[in-house]
Design an enzyme around this catalytic site. Structure first.
Site, PDB file in Angstrom:
ATOM      1  N   ARG A  16      -3.204   2.951  -6.118  1.00  0.00           N
ATOM      2  CA  ARG A  16      -2.454   3.967  -5.166  1.00  0.00           C
ATOM      3  C   ARG A  16      -1.959   5.733  -5.622  1.00  0.00           C
ATOM      4  NH1 ARG A  16       3.357  -0.259  -4.911  1.00  0.00           N
ATOM      5  NH2 ARG A  16       3.830   1.578  -3.397  1.00  0.00           N
ATOM      6  N   THR A  44       0.366  -5.384  -1.305  1.00  0.00           N
ATOM      7  CA  THR A  44      -0.722  -5.778  -1.464  1.00  0.00           C
ATOM      8  C   THR A  44      -0.925  -7.251  -1.232  1.00  0.00           C
ATOM      9  OG1 THR A  44      -0.904  -4.049  -2.869  1.00  0.00           O
ATOM     10  CG2 THR A  44      -3.221  -5.190  -2.823  1.00  0.00           C
ATOM     11  N   LEU A  57      -0.308  -8.361  -8.375  1.00  0.00           N
ATOM     12  CA  LEU A  57      -0.259  -8.145  -7.108  1.00  0.00           C
ATOM     13  C   LEU A  57       0.858  -7.185  -6.475  1.00  0.00           C
ATOM     14  CD1 LEU A  57      -2.648  -9.566  -5.110  1.00  0.00           C
ATOM     15  CD2 LEU A  57      -3.276  -7.466  -6.089  1.00  0.00           C
ATOM     16  N   ASP A  58       0.948  -6.063  -6.005  1.00  0.00           N
ATOM     17  CA  ASP A  58       2.338  -5.532  -5.797  1.00  0.00           C
ATOM     18  C   ASP A  58       2.388  -5.351  -4.538  1.00  0.00           C
ATOM     19  OD1 ASP A  58       1.771  -2.897  -7.758  1.00  0.00           O
ATOM     20  OD2 ASP A  58       0.968  -2.156  -6.129  1.00  0.00           O
ATOM     21  N   LYS A  59       3.874  -6.044  -4.346  1.00  0.00           N
ATOM     22  CA  LYS A  59       4.998  -7.001  -3.370  1.00  0.00           C
ATOM     23  C   LYS A  59       4.065  -5.850  -1.645  1.00  0.00           C
ATOM     24  CE  LYS A  59       8.637  -7.809  -0.967  1.00  0.00           C
ATOM     25  NZ  LYS A  59      10.443  -7.051  -0.655  1.00  0.00           N
TER      26      LYS A  59
END
Length: 244
Positions: free
Chosen positions: A167, A66, A62-64
């Site tokens: 995104r 998120t 997961l993105d930082k």
């Protein structure tokens, strides 16, 4: 927040602001602090090695900025079987996102291929030929008209797991995720009372995860609601909308 744990795997509800693992260019000091991997190694002692030295236990990311559910493998058998499920698109991942603007269709599918931006290397783009296939399904949950603007709350399911997929797909439609300045969202919003409000993270949450247990073959399903900072933000702009 450990949602589930057994001898083979763990499901974590990751808060926003924590990087899953350090990048290949990280120094030794950076590798050993501040990442989800570091916290997991401290908690569990040992994770699978199939993902490599920098990514023990990490099957997906997961993105930082998120939050939400992520599954990690404790041994190589679990890692290989979970990775195969992701590769074969058998894992069901559901996200919630608040985007700028009013999405006209109640549901739809975005299938634009994704490439790395040639100018800004930290960004991904749908505007280049020959990118990697990416599929995002969305369903409108709520449309909001507020003093800060129009917004749409979406439930999203992804058939692929490309970097920044949700995104960049939503931004490509002209509906960037609230808080996602990298893809064109405003850094702060001005409310009707002339106060400004900012989120400090992306309004993107991995709300549900379903997969088959690598050893037992049982289907496991998990869900987690929006974290407090996102639900509070939603209430704040809804209150302004109702007041207007």
């Amino acid at each position: 927040d450990v949602v589930y744990e057994d001898d083979d795997l763990a499901v974590i509800n990751k808060p926003a602001g924590i990087m899953v693992h350090a990048g290949a260019g990280a120094t030794e000091a950076e590798r050993n602090r501040g990442t989800l991997v570091n916290a997991l190694l401290y908690r569990f002692g040992k994770l699978s090695g199939a993902g490599g030295e920098l990514r023990p236990g990490i099957v997906h990311r997961l993105d930082k900025a998120t939050s939400g559910l992520i599954v990690v493998a404790k041994n190589d058998l679990a890692h290989r079987k979970l990775a195969a499920q992701f590769a074969q698109r058998e894992v069901k991942k559901t996200y919630l996102a608040l985007v700028h603007g009013c999405m006209k269709q109640d549901q739809g599918t975005i299938s634009s291929s994704i490439s790395r931006d040639r100018i800004r290397r930290i960004r991904m783009t749908t505007r280049l030929e020959g990118g990697r296939e990416a599929i995002t399904h969305y369903t409108v949950q709520q449309r909001l008209e507020t003093s800060a603007g129009k917004f749409t709350l979406l439930e999203l399911r992804i058939g692929t797991g490309r970097t920044h997929q949700i995104r960049v797909h939503l931004a490509s439609l002209g509906h960037p995720i609230v808080g996602d300045a990298l893809y064109g969202a405003l850094r702060s919003l001005r409310l009707g009372n002339d106060e400004s409000i900012s989120l400090g993270r992306n309004f993107l949450h991995a709300a549900a995860l379903e997969f088959v247990h690598p050893r037992s073959g049982m289907t496991l399903s998990f869900s987690r609601p929006l974290p407090r900072e996102l639900s509070d933000f939603l209430v704040a702009i809804e209150t302004e909308g109702n007041a207007g």
